[in-house]
Scaffold this active site. Structure first.
Site, PDB file in Angstrom:
ATOM      1  N   ASN A 190      19.976  59.616 -23.245  1.00 24.89           N
ATOM      2  CA  ASN A 190      20.147  58.426 -24.081  1.00 24.89           C
ATOM      3  C   ASN A 190      21.634  58.173 -24.301  1.00 24.89           C
ATOM      4  O   ASN A 190      22.371  59.114 -24.631  1.00 24.89           O
ATOM      5  CB  ASN A 190      19.470  58.644 -25.444  1.00 24.89           C
ATOM      6  CG  ASN A 190      19.819  57.562 -26.457  1.00 24.89           C
ATOM      7  OD1 ASN A 190      19.266  56.468 -26.417  1.00 24.89           O
ATOM      8  ND2 ASN A 190      20.756  57.844 -27.370  1.00 24.89           N
ATOM      9  N   GLU A 191      22.060  56.964 -24.114  1.00 25.18           N
ATOM     10  CA  GLU A 191      23.467  56.603 -24.352  1.00 25.18           C
ATOM     11  C   GLU A 191      24.387  57.692 -23.815  1.00 25.18           C
ATOM     12  O   GLU A 191      25.248  58.229 -24.542  1.00 25.18           O
ATOM     13  CB  GLU A 191      23.716  56.305 -25.844  1.00 25.18           C
ATOM     14  CG  GLU A 191      22.913  55.110 -26.326  1.00 25.18           C
ATOM     15  CD  GLU A 191      23.339  54.521 -27.660  1.00 25.18           C
ATOM     16  OE1 GLU A 191      24.209  55.098 -28.339  1.00 25.18           O
ATOM     17  OE2 GLU A 191      22.778  53.452 -28.026  1.00 25.18           O
ATOM     18  N   TYR A 257      23.048  46.103 -30.355  1.00 22.55           N
ATOM     19  CA  TYR A 257      22.785  45.805 -31.764  1.00 22.55           C
ATOM     20  C   TYR A 257      23.553  44.554 -32.186  1.00 22.55           C
ATOM     21  O   TYR A 257      24.592  44.224 -31.615  1.00 22.55           O
ATOM     22  CB  TYR A 257      23.204  46.990 -32.642  1.00 22.55           C
ATOM     23  CG  TYR A 257      22.255  48.164 -32.526  1.00 22.55           C
ATOM     24  CD1 TYR A 257      21.084  48.205 -33.269  1.00 22.55           C
ATOM     25  CD2 TYR A 257      22.513  49.213 -31.643  1.00 22.55           C
ATOM     26  CE1 TYR A 257      20.199  49.264 -33.159  1.00 22.55           C
ATOM     27  CE2 TYR A 257      21.629  50.292 -31.525  1.00 22.55           C
ATOM     28  CZ  TYR A 257      20.474  50.305 -32.289  1.00 22.55           C
ATOM     29  OH  TYR A 257      19.589  51.347 -32.182  1.00 22.55           O
ATOM     30  N   GLU A 314      16.986  49.658 -27.287  1.00 25.67           N
ATOM     31  CA  GLU A 314      17.387  49.609 -28.700  1.00 25.67           C
ATOM     32  C   GLU A 314      17.992  48.245 -28.957  1.00 25.67           C
ATOM     33  O   GLU A 314      18.957  47.855 -28.295  1.00 25.67           O
ATOM     34  CB  GLU A 314      18.402  50.704 -29.039  1.00 25.67           C
ATOM     35  CG  GLU A 314      17.798  52.094 -29.019  1.00 25.67           C
ATOM     36  CD  GLU A 314      18.780  53.188 -29.435  1.00 25.67           C
ATOM     37  OE1 GLU A 314      19.713  52.905 -30.214  1.00 25.67           O
ATOM     38  OE2 GLU A 314      18.612  54.321 -28.960  1.00 25.67           O
ATOM     39  N   GLN A 363      14.673  50.421 -36.025  1.00 25.73           N
ATOM     40  CA  GLN A 363      13.642  51.359 -35.647  1.00 25.73           C
ATOM     41  C   GLN A 363      12.401  51.031 -36.478  1.00 25.73           C
ATOM     42  O   GLN A 363      12.423  50.066 -37.231  1.00 25.73           O
ATOM     43  CB  GLN A 363      14.114  52.765 -35.901  1.00 25.73           C
ATOM     44  CG  GLN A 363      15.326  53.144 -35.042  1.00 25.73           C
ATOM     45  CD  GLN A 363      15.659  54.625 -35.084  1.00 25.73           C
ATOM     46  OE1 GLN A 363      14.952  55.423 -35.666  1.00 25.73           O
ATOM     47  NE2 GLN A 363      16.788  55.006 -34.460  1.00 25.73           N
TER      48      GLN A 363
END
Ligand code: AHR
Length: 510
Positions: A190-191, A257, A314, A363
């Site tokens: 992840n990332e 985001y 995300e 989330q």
């Protein structure tokens, strides 16, 4: 994009109040731009703050963690097509062996990333899979590339999926689970450009190839291998990873985001914002379209058949966490503004169906742009929950192409498109149209022309709106902002006319 912003509409908007000039939505019911995958409505549960402990799970009278029935019931009502776990950044710090076997033997570790709190591993693989079964959802498991080994990840995969005789299947059975869980969606880190190891894309691409090699098919379960994708507009990441590892990738996971402020100074307030905060966040939300267009174009060059999914693993709004909440827990309130950023984002996903096949809002409970907030025994559904609820009708329906005169919402000399939409037709032939008006000051009249069909009647309509931009639900008043019946749409001379109030989301069934 199929959006149309005719110059005349822009001029007209500047000459008269928006409410006076009808805007056109032309929906073509004879064509489809693709099926709206349910996986675009995915969720995400990380070991972060009160997302897992005191979120999906609570302590019972004996001090044991049990799944919260009220939370599960609410999420089931919404429908959870998939659930991503255990992170997030936490995934690259997570050793799955810590979370199996008798609870009293599980080690307590430090959750270095999120508040430095104790993670006692009460919730591990078995508990997560029990939640998955209760929610009737599909799991997405993210493996540890940043601090784990190939052997760790291959063993976890085997533990979860091997149906026959193998060391890890034996261990799973010793821990009480006979059958494999048959998990296909698997994140390889992840990332990895950040919290997952601060890697360069060249290095990650090689590492990805190595880790992905050992996710063997077991029984009928074949890994759907998801690579770490770019951060926002890092196009070089997509280019390098697709070029070097694209042939072994099934999905590449973009994270983006939306902030009112900045990562380094102040992210912006969740509730105490003014019209400037409303305008900026709405404008930035619309940047998702450009990201998807540009990353898709890079992927097209390496994968013209569009085999590889672009996943937005995300997304959502990220505000300063609520004052007084535990540092590092990312607990934020959720207002009408968040709800409309969600509808706009879903509309954008629906414009990229050929490439964008999965997405996870961040989330689910108590963290960032959550669906549900809890406070002890109390819980509430956020405005964003209600957006997802109003969009349920579009899942697995065929998207209908349209042209929309989006008009302009102006603020202090700048302007952004005011309207956003989705139109779809389901298997039963029902047409659903969702319209968002982000303008907080002016209502809009939308004239809907259905090409290939005469609108006969509006079966039902729902609206999410409020007087104040920052209206939100509280534990004392959890139903302050909920969808209401909407009667502002009627069919006149074969045309549908919708009066869309300021700052509102409407869904109609025809
Ligand atoms: O969702 C919170 C965090 O944001 C995730 O752990 C990480 O992947 C991202 O940076």
């Amino acid at each position: 994009m199929k959006y149309l912003i005719p110059l005349c509409a822009v001029v007209a908007a500047s000459l008269m109040s928006a409410a006076d000039e009808p805007q056109k939505l032309t929906v073509d019911t004879t064509e489809s731009s693709g099926v709206i995958s349910r996986h675009l409505y995915g969720h995400f549960a990380e070991h972060l703050g009160r997302g897992i402990y005191d979120g999906f799970w609570k302590k019972d009278a004996d001090g044991q963690y049990v799944v919260r029935d009220d939370v599960v019931a609410s999420m089931k009502e919404l429908g959870v097509p998939n659930l991503r776990w255990p992170g997030g950044c936490f995934a690259d710090y997570y050793f799955w062996e810590h979370g199996i076997g008798p609870k009293e033997d599980r080690p307590s570790v430090v959750n270095n990333l999120w508040g430095g709190v104790t993670e006692d591993n009460s919730v591990g693989t078995h508990e997560f899979m029990e939640l998955v079964a209760e929610l009737e959802t599909e799991p997405i498991v993210v493996g540890n590339v940043g601090s784990g080994t190939v052997e760790d990840m291959a063993n976890w995969w085997q533990y979860i999926n091997h149906p026959g005789e193998s060391p890890m299947a034996k261990l799973r059975r010793e821990n009480g689970r006979e059958d494999p869980w048959n998990v296909s969606f698997w994140g390889v880190g992840n990332e990895s450009w950040g919290c997952g190891g601060n890697m360069r894309p060249e290095y990650y691409a090689d590492l990805y190839r190595r880790f992905a090699t050992f996710l063997h098919s077991y029984g009928d379960t074949k890994a759907f291998r998801i690579a770490t994708g770019p951060a926002g507009a890092d196009y070089n990441w997509t280019e390098v990873v697709m070029e070097r590892a694209g042939n072994m990738i099934d999905g590449i996971d973009l994270h983006h985001y939306t902030l009112d402020g900045s990562w380094t100074t102040h992210k912006g307030q969740a509730v105490n914002f003014d019209e400037g905060g409303w305008f900026r966040l709405m404008g930035r939300t619309q940047e998702m379209d450009e990201l998807l267009t540009n990353h898709s174009a890079i992927m097209d060059a390496h994968d013209p058949e569009k085999r590889v999914w672009l996943i937005v693993g995300e997304w959502g709004t990220w505000h300063e966490q609520e004052e007084g909440s535990t540092p590092g827990f990312l607990y934020q309130q959720n207002t009408l503004r968040d709800a409309l950023t969600a509808s706009i984002t879903l509309d954008i996903f629906h414009q990229h169906l050929d490439r964008v096949k999965m997405a996870n809002i961040a989330q689910t409970i108590n963290v960032l742009q959550a669906m549900i907030l809890t406070d002890g025994e109390r819980m509430l559904r956020t405005p964003t929950y209600h957006t997802f609820d109003m969009y349920k009708v579009h899942r697995e329906a065929k998207a209908l192409p349209f042209e929309l005169d989006r008009g302009e919402y102006e603020y202090e000399g700048e302007s952004i498109p005011a309207l956003s939409a989705t139109a779809s037709i389901d298997d039963a032939g029902r047409i659903h149209i969702s319209l968002t008006n982000i303008d907080p000051n002016a209502s809009r009249v939308v004239e809907v022309d259905l090409k290939g069909m005469d609108a006969k009647k509006v079966r039902w309509g729902k609206i999410l709106t409020a007087d104040a931009m920052n209206t939100h639900n509280t534990f004392d008043a959890p139903d302050t902002l909920v969808p209401q019946d909407f009667s502002g749409a009627k069919v006149e001379g074969g045309k549908l006319v919708v009066e869309l109030p300021a700052k509102s989301l409407v869904t109609l069934e025809l």
